[in-house]
Motif scaffolding. Structure first.
Motif, PDB file in Angstrom:
ATOM      1  N   ALA A 186     133.060  46.758  15.244  1.00 34.13           N
ATOM      2  CA  ALA A 186     134.655  45.374  14.403  1.00 34.13           C
ATOM      3  C   ALA A 186     134.966  46.030  12.977  1.00 34.13           C
ATOM      4  O   ALA A 186     136.445  45.599  13.261  1.00 34.13           O
ATOM      5  CB  ALA A 186     133.731  44.627  13.840  1.00 34.13           C
ATOM      6  N   GLN A 187     134.631  46.464  12.397  1.00 34.95           N
ATOM      7  CA  GLN A 187     135.937  46.851  11.085  1.00 34.95           C
ATOM      8  C   GLN A 187     136.807  48.031  11.498  1.00 34.95           C
ATOM      9  O   GLN A 187     137.777  47.721  10.980  1.00 34.95           O
ATOM     10  CB  GLN A 187     135.088  47.076   9.650  1.00 34.95           C
ATOM     11  CG  GLN A 187     135.684  47.875   8.863  1.00 34.95           C
ATOM     12  CD  GLN A 187     136.609  46.088   7.956  1.00 34.95           C
ATOM     13  OE1 GLN A 187     136.188  45.900   8.085  1.00 34.95           O
ATOM     14  NE2 GLN A 187     137.445  46.718   7.642  1.00 34.95           N
ATOM     15  N   THR A 188     136.365  48.668  12.720  1.00 36.45           N
ATOM     16  CA  THR A 188     136.910  50.002  12.741  1.00 36.45           C
ATOM     17  C   THR A 188     138.532  49.405  14.098  1.00 36.45           C
ATOM     18  O   THR A 188     139.880  49.737  14.104  1.00 36.45           O
ATOM     19  CB  THR A 188     136.460  51.098  13.670  1.00 36.45           C
ATOM     20  OG1 THR A 188     135.549  51.500  13.016  1.00 36.45           O
ATOM     21  CG2 THR A 188     137.064  51.675  14.125  1.00 36.45           C
ATOM     22  N   ARG A 189     137.665  48.009  14.869  1.00 34.39           N
ATOM     23  CA  ARG A 189     138.423  47.886  15.378  1.00 34.39           C
ATOM     24  C   ARG A 189     139.889  46.559  14.643  1.00 34.39           C
ATOM     25  O   ARG A 189     141.177  46.827  15.135  1.00 34.39           O
ATOM     26  CB  ARG A 189     137.962  46.189  16.735  1.00 34.39           C
ATOM     27  CG  ARG A 189     138.798  45.542  17.592  1.00 34.39           C
ATOM     28  CD  ARG A 189     137.874  44.601  18.643  1.00 34.39           C
ATOM     29  NE  ARG A 189     136.844  44.343  18.097  1.00 34.39           N
ATOM     30  CZ  ARG A 189     137.768  42.570  17.894  1.00 34.39           C
ATOM     31  NH1 ARG A 189     138.737  42.357  18.557  1.00 34.39           N
ATOM     32  NH2 ARG A 189     136.913  41.852  16.968  1.00 34.39           N
ATOM     33  N   LEU A 190     139.575  46.111  13.864  1.00 35.05           N
ATOM     34  CA  LEU A 190     140.390  45.611  13.153  1.00 35.05           C
ATOM     35  C   LEU A 190     141.308  46.648  12.675  1.00 35.05           C
ATOM     36  O   LEU A 190     142.094  45.629  12.473  1.00 35.05           O
ATOM     37  CB  LEU A 190     139.365  44.314  11.811  1.00 35.05           C
ATOM     38  CG  LEU A 190     140.300  43.413  10.722  1.00 35.05           C
ATOM     39  CD1 LEU A 190     140.963  42.467  11.387  1.00 35.05           C
ATOM     40  CD2 LEU A 190     139.349  43.038   9.865  1.00 35.05           C
ATOM     41  N   PHE A 230     149.676  46.297  14.577  1.00 35.41           N
ATOM     42  CA  PHE A 230     150.586  45.505  14.261  1.00 35.41           C
ATOM     43  C   PHE A 230     151.565  45.797  13.418  1.00 35.41           C
ATOM     44  O   PHE A 230     152.623  45.527  13.285  1.00 35.41           O
ATOM     45  CB  PHE A 230     150.315  44.354  13.380  1.00 35.41           C
ATOM     46  CG  PHE A 230     150.664  43.373  12.772  1.00 35.41           C
ATOM     47  CD1 PHE A 230     151.408  41.981  13.844  1.00 35.41           C
ATOM     48  CD2 PHE A 230     151.073  43.245  11.387  1.00 35.41           C
ATOM     49  CE1 PHE A 230     151.631  41.067  13.010  1.00 35.41           C
ATOM     50  CE2 PHE A 230     152.042  42.474  11.001  1.00 35.41           C
ATOM     51  CZ  PHE A 230     152.410  41.171  11.792  1.00 35.41           C
ATOM     52  N   ARG A 231     151.178  46.630  12.105  1.00 38.90           N
ATOM     53  CA  ARG A 231     151.957  47.498  11.011  1.00 38.90           C
ATOM     54  C   ARG A 231     152.914  48.039  11.453  1.00 38.90           C
ATOM     55  O   ARG A 231     154.113  47.975  11.292  1.00 38.90           O
ATOM     56  CB  ARG A 231     151.502  48.242  10.305  1.00 38.90           C
ATOM     57  CG  ARG A 231     150.833  47.402   9.584  1.00 38.90           C
ATOM     58  CD  ARG A 231     150.229  47.473   7.536  1.00 38.90           C
ATOM     59  NE  ARG A 231     149.052  48.586   8.089  1.00 38.90           N
ATOM     60  CZ  ARG A 231     147.828  48.482   8.362  1.00 38.90           C
ATOM     61  NH1 ARG A 231     147.205  47.253   8.251  1.00 38.90           N
ATOM     62  NH2 ARG A 231     146.980  49.789   8.659  1.00 38.90           N
ATOM     63  N   SER A 278     157.000  36.269  12.578  1.00 38.35           N
ATOM     64  CA  SER A 278     156.372  35.599  11.673  1.00 38.35           C
ATOM     65  C   SER A 278     155.507  34.333  11.482  1.00 38.35           C
ATOM     66  O   SER A 278     154.697  34.426  10.149  1.00 38.35           O
ATOM     67  CB  SER A 278     156.946  35.784  10.921  1.00 38.35           C
ATOM     68  OG  SER A 278     158.067  34.322  10.840  1.00 38.35           O
ATOM     69  N   ARG A 279     156.028  33.261  12.222  1.00 39.05           N
ATOM     70  CA  ARG A 279     155.085  32.307  12.552  1.00 39.05           C
ATOM     71  C   ARG A 279     153.744  32.696  12.877  1.00 39.05           C
ATOM     72  O   ARG A 279     153.033  32.062  12.147  1.00 39.05           O
ATOM     73  CB  ARG A 279     155.242  31.129  14.024  1.00 39.05           C
ATOM     74  CG  ARG A 279     154.659  29.863  14.051  1.00 39.05           C
ATOM     75  CD  ARG A 279     155.710  28.888  15.452  1.00 39.05           C
ATOM     76  NE  ARG A 279     154.928  29.778  16.186  1.00 39.05           N
ATOM     77  CZ  ARG A 279     155.614  30.138  17.512  1.00 39.05           C
ATOM     78  NH1 ARG A 279     156.830  30.421  17.171  1.00 39.05           N
ATOM     79  NH2 ARG A 279     155.102  30.424  18.257  1.00 39.05           N
ATOM     80  N   TRP A 280     152.998  33.469  13.809  1.00 38.69           N
ATOM     81  CA  TRP A 280     151.914  34.073  14.181  1.00 38.69           C
ATOM     82  C   TRP A 280     151.419  33.598  13.067  1.00 38.69           C
ATOM     83  O   TRP A 280     149.766  33.933  12.738  1.00 38.69           O
ATOM     84  CB  TRP A 280     151.543  34.799  15.506  1.00 38.69           C
ATOM     85  CG  TRP A 280     152.343  34.408  16.075  1.00 38.69           C
ATOM     86  CD1 TRP A 280     152.396  33.160  16.701  1.00 38.69           C
ATOM     87  CD2 TRP A 280     153.098  35.238  17.414  1.00 38.69           C
ATOM     88  NE1 TRP A 280     152.542  32.778  18.329  1.00 38.69           N
ATOM     89  CE2 TRP A 280     153.416  34.393  18.273  1.00 38.69           C
ATOM     90  CE3 TRP A 280     152.835  36.600  17.662  1.00 38.69           C
ATOM     91  CZ2 TRP A 280     154.104  34.823  19.831  1.00 38.69           C
ATOM     92  CZ3 TRP A 280     152.993  36.822  18.721  1.00 38.69           C
ATOM     93  CH2 TRP A 280     153.688  35.973  20.247  1.00 38.69           C
ATOM     94  N   TYR A 281     151.658  35.502  11.722  1.00 35.85           N
ATOM     95  CA  TYR A 281     151.395  35.513  10.398  1.00 35.85           C
ATOM     96  C   TYR A 281     151.206  34.156   9.286  1.00 35.85           C
ATOM     97  O   TYR A 281     150.746  33.876   9.141  1.00 35.85           O
ATOM     98  CB  TYR A 281     152.404  36.715   9.736  1.00 35.85           C
ATOM     99  CG  TYR A 281     152.119  37.105   8.630  1.00 35.85           C
ATOM    100  CD1 TYR A 281     151.471  38.317   9.194  1.00 35.85           C
ATOM    101  CD2 TYR A 281     152.380  36.490   7.053  1.00 35.85           C
ATOM    102  CE1 TYR A 281     150.882  39.030   7.932  1.00 35.85           C
ATOM    103  CE2 TYR A 281     151.565  36.828   6.316  1.00 35.85           C
ATOM    104  CZ  TYR A 281     151.684  38.349   6.068  1.00 35.85           C
ATOM    105  OH  TYR A 281     150.906  38.889   5.204  1.00 35.85           O
ATOM    106  N   GLN A 282     151.723  33.379   9.546  1.00 36.63           N
ATOM    107  CA  GLN A 282     152.016  31.606   8.836  1.00 36.63           C
ATOM    108  C   GLN A 282     150.438  31.669   9.190  1.00 36.63           C
ATOM    109  O   GLN A 282     149.929  31.185   8.774  1.00 36.63           O
ATOM    110  CB  GLN A 282     153.460  31.453   8.935  1.00 36.63           C
ATOM    111  CG  GLN A 282     153.064  30.032   8.245  1.00 36.63           C
ATOM    112  CD  GLN A 282     154.231  29.362   8.399  1.00 36.63           C
ATOM    113  OE1 GLN A 282     154.987  29.109   9.224  1.00 36.63           O
ATOM    114  NE2 GLN A 282     154.695  27.460   8.367  1.00 36.63           N
ATOM    115  N   ALA A 325     157.230  37.156   4.673  1.00 34.94           N
ATOM    116  CA  ALA A 325     156.212  38.410   4.743  1.00 34.94           C
ATOM    117  C   ALA A 325     156.463  39.029   5.674  1.00 34.94           C
ATOM    118  O   ALA A 325     156.128  40.613   5.462  1.00 34.94           O
ATOM    119  CB  ALA A 325     154.927  37.674   4.696  1.00 34.94           C
ATOM    120  N   PHE A 326     157.073  38.741   7.058  1.00 38.63           N
ATOM    121  CA  PHE A 326     156.966  39.578   8.226  1.00 38.63           C
ATOM    122  C   PHE A 326     157.972  40.176   7.641  1.00 38.63           C
ATOM    123  O   PHE A 326     157.908  41.730   8.046  1.00 38.63           O
ATOM    124  CB  PHE A 326     157.527  38.710   9.615  1.00 38.63           C
ATOM    125  CG  PHE A 326     157.309  40.178  10.505  1.00 38.63           C
ATOM    126  CD1 PHE A 326     155.640  40.609  10.958  1.00 38.63           C
ATOM    127  CD2 PHE A 326     158.358  40.084  11.208  1.00 38.63           C
ATOM    128  CE1 PHE A 326     156.234  40.937  12.374  1.00 38.63           C
ATOM    129  CE2 PHE A 326     158.512  41.249  12.323  1.00 38.63           C
ATOM    130  CZ  PHE A 326     157.246  41.015  12.313  1.00 38.63           C
TER     131      PHE A 326
END
Length: 105
Positions: free
Chosen positions: A6-10, A17-18, A48-52, A70-71
């Motif tokens: 899970a951590q590697t996938r995250l 995303f970045r 940006s809305r999905w981030y929020q 932020a985005f």
């Protein structure tokens, strides 16, 4: 799909995303949000809305302006002034056509 913990996938998802964010914010500032909406059905504002929304879901108080900042990496008004152009009649017509069902829901 490879067997990932899970951590590697995250971490891989965060890296992707970045990279998408960098691509849209640095490499392809010439692509307008309306063009993204017309072609893909989402744009920088959606991201940006999905981030929020993700921040809010975790109990982090973030409004629309802070999510955009932020985005975008800057205040939204600054981004618009530096990179956004007015939508052409063709772009606006394509947007209206591709989103005509949105107003009916």
């Amino acid at each position: 799909m490879p067997d990932l913990d899970a951590q590697t996938r995250l971490e891989l998802e965060a890296a992707a995303f970045r990279r998408l964010q960098k691509h849209l914010m640095e490499d392809r500032t010439d692509v307008q949000n309306i063009d993204l909406m017309n072609m893909a059905g989402f744009c920088r504002n959606c991201l940006s809305r999905w981030y929020q929304e993700a921040a809010n879901a975790r109990g982090i108080d973030m409004d629309k302006a802070k999510g955009r900042e932020a985005f975008y990496g800057m205040p939204y008004a600054q981004w618009v002034a530096e990179h956004q152009t007015d939508a052409s009649p063709t772009q606006q017509a394509a947007f209206n056509d591709s989103h005509k069902d949105d107003s009916e829901t």
